[in-house]
Design an enzyme around this catalytic site. Structure first.
Site, PDB file in Angstrom:
ATOM      1  N   SER A 248      -9.848   2.551   2.835  1.00 48.11           N
ATOM      2  CA  SER A 248      -8.895   3.223   1.970  1.00 48.11           C
ATOM      3  C   SER A 248      -7.977   2.278   1.205  1.00 48.11           C
ATOM      4  CB  SER A 248      -8.028   4.165   2.815  1.00 48.11           C
ATOM      5  OG  SER A 248      -7.222   3.441   3.743  1.00 48.11           O
TER       6      SER A 248
ATOM      7  N   LYS B  62       0.838  -1.200   0.000  1.00 49.12           N
ATOM      8  CA  LYS B  62       0.000   0.000   0.000  1.00 49.12           C
ATOM      9  C   LYS B  62       0.874   1.253   0.000  1.00 49.12           C
ATOM     10  CE  LYS B  62      -3.913   2.083   2.521  1.00 49.12           C
ATOM     11  NZ  LYS B  62      -4.837   1.949   3.677  1.00 49.12           N
TER      12      LYS B  62
ATOM     13  N   SER C 240     -10.395   0.145   7.165  1.00 48.93           N
ATOM     14  CA  SER C 240      -9.823   0.254   5.823  1.00 48.93           C
ATOM     15  C   SER C 240      -9.133  -1.005   5.310  1.00 48.93           C
ATOM     16  CB  SER C 240      -8.845   1.431   5.754  1.00 48.93           C
ATOM     17  OG  SER C 240      -9.547   2.648   5.800  1.00 48.93           O
TER      18      SER C 240
END
EC number: 6.3.5.7
Length: 492
Positions: free
Chosen positions: A159, A78, A183
């Site tokens: 997210s 990420k 998330s």
């Protein structure tokens, strides 16, 4: 999807160690998949050379009999994790082009375990979002489609949307995510994969761009519960550079996996039967209850009375911490700097105005307001007191049960732009996930089935502090009984 990219981490590891395929073959297959899947916008940066270099090292290690836990496994990281020499921008214009000279502890741990890096994964800007639509790189598109014939583009959640889409589409066998208020878990549910947020402090936050420091926690996302256990073992561990890191040995979660829940009690919170939730959400929840009973667990009703205050509490505390953390982005030392201004204050204002997106600005303004003189006690102090009550609710509930089962999200994946005009509707996506974040508890989403439109629905397990093993075991019990093998039909 090639034969290799359809395999789980455990299957790839087993095949690699048995000599069925080389690490380079694995890396080349996933590098090709990343290129073929660019229309999903899951990656912000591709690093095929790093994946191949790690693969060659893994092949050499196998020949020398010196294999590491993740040798031969390429992963997606990420964009919130600092990666040395590779763009690490947190999905924001204000950090575009930033190449750290250091490595986050979590990604360093994965590299030390032998894993390679396929690239950096798209995400909501500074992890602020539930649909991956706030990213400066544009939204990630879910590989899933409704079966209604309209082919509307759907969100993979947020997210960690790029992370979820990459696993679901076979662009990575496993990925890192972060979870502040859901998330990891919500995108996992939206895309039919598994993801676990460990106990706060299990994984170091050092080198992870901060959103809300008392809530942020890294965790793995992958196809299966076993894969999550494998990754989490490599990611976790004490880090003296993180003051919130837990100085505890890392359990052998993979070796401890068992779907036998005899002697365990699973709590069903009565407050989570929320009006307006689609019948299919409650139906999959009821099915999950039956699966856990079948695994030997006893199901009991519990009460979490302060649940109704969790979302407003979260959306005071998280923006307050964000407004403090994001004050460092001023255009002075790194990242974007707007020029053509007369004073230092003007440069700060111009840089932040150009660099931050609308959602980040909204949350910074909320956070600054609740921390301001005259409002601190009315909002932030009160929210912290309610957070304590929420944590106490869980402690009291766990006096009578070992695990808690809820839905992961109040709906299946929704269409892009369906909720962007209404921030409150977007924030409500976190209604089931936020309480565990506020309490710092381990929690996991596993796929339960499909809704009437052919979209995945997730089941959500919450455990006692430090009981990742219990959460993983219950997740495995659901996984075995759900038999979820659905994959999105390839269109990208």
């Amino acid at each position: 999807m090639s034969e290799l990219t359809s395999k789980t981490i455990a299957e790839l590891r087993e095949g690699f160690r048995a000599g069925d395929h080389s690490a380079r073959e694995i890396a080349e297959a996933f590098n090709a998949a990343v290129v073929a899947g660019r229309s999903l916008n899951a990656y912000t940066v591709e690093t095929p050379e790093l994946a191949l270099a790690a693969a060659d090292a893994a092949d050499a290690a196998r020949a020398a009999g010196e294999l590491k836990p993740l040798s031969g496994i390429p992963l997606g990281i990420k964009d919130l994790f600092a990666t040395e020499g590779t763009d690490s921008t947190a999905g924001s214009n204000i950090l575009k082009g930033f190449k750290p000279t250091y490595e986050s502890r979590v990604s360093a741990n994965l590299k030390a375990a032998g894993a390679g890096m396929l690239g950096k994964l798209n995400m909501d800007e500074f992890a602020m979002g539930s649909s991956n639509e706030t990213s400066a790189y544009g939204p990630v598109i879910s590989p899933w489609r409704r079966n209604d014939g309209w082919n509307a583009a759907l969100t993979p959640g947020g997210s960690s949307g790029g992370s979820a889409a990459a696993v679901a589409a076979g662009l990575a066998p496993g990925v890192t995510g972060t979870d502040t208020g859901g998330s990891i878990r919500q995108p996992a549910a939206f895309t039919g994969i598994s993801g676990i947020k460990p106990t706060y402090g299990r994984c170091s936050r050092w080198g992870i761009v901060s959103f809300a420091s008392s809530l942020d926690q890294a965790g793995p996302m992958a196809r299966t519960v076993l894969d999550c256990a494998i990754m989490l073992e490599a990611m976790a561990g004490f880090d003296p550079r993180d003051a919130t890191s837990l100085n505890l040995p890392v359990p052998q979660w993979e070796a401890g996996l068992s779907s036998d829940l005899r002697g365990k009690k699973v709590g069903i919170p009565k407050e989570y039967r929320i009006d307006g939730v689609p019948a299919e959400i409650n139906a999959i929840w009821d099915q999950g209850i039956e699966w856990l009973k079948d695994a030997g667990a006893e199901v009991v009703e519990i009460s979490l009375p302060h649940t109704k205050y969790a979302l407003p509490t979260y959306y005071i505390i998280a923006p307050a911490e964000a407004s403090s953390n994001l004050a460092r982005y001023d255009g002075v030392r790194y990242g974007l700097r707007e020029t053509g201004v007369k004073t230092l204050d003007d440069m700060y204002a111009a840089t932040r105005s150009a660099g931050f997106g609308a959602e980040v600005k909204r949350r910074v303004m909320i956070g600054t307001y609740v921390l301001s003189a005259g409002y601190y006690d009315a909002y932030f102090t009160k929210a912290q007191k309610v957070r304590t009550l929420i944590k106490r609710d869980f402690a009291q509930a766990f006096a009578g049960c070992d695990l808690i089962l809820t839905p992961t999200a109040p709906s299946a994946a929704f269409g892009l732009q369906e909720k962007t005009a209404d921030p409150i509707a977007m924030y409500l996506n976190d209604v089931f996930a936020v309480p565990a974040s506020l309490a710092g508890l381990p929690a996991m989403s596993v796929p339960g089935g499909l809704d009437s439109q052919g979209l995945p629905l997730g089941l959500h397990l919450i455990g006692r502090e430090l009981d990742e093993q219990g959460v993983l075991n219950a997740g495995l019990a659901i996984e075995e009984r759900a038999g979820f093998t659905a994959r999105p039909e390839k269109w990208w």
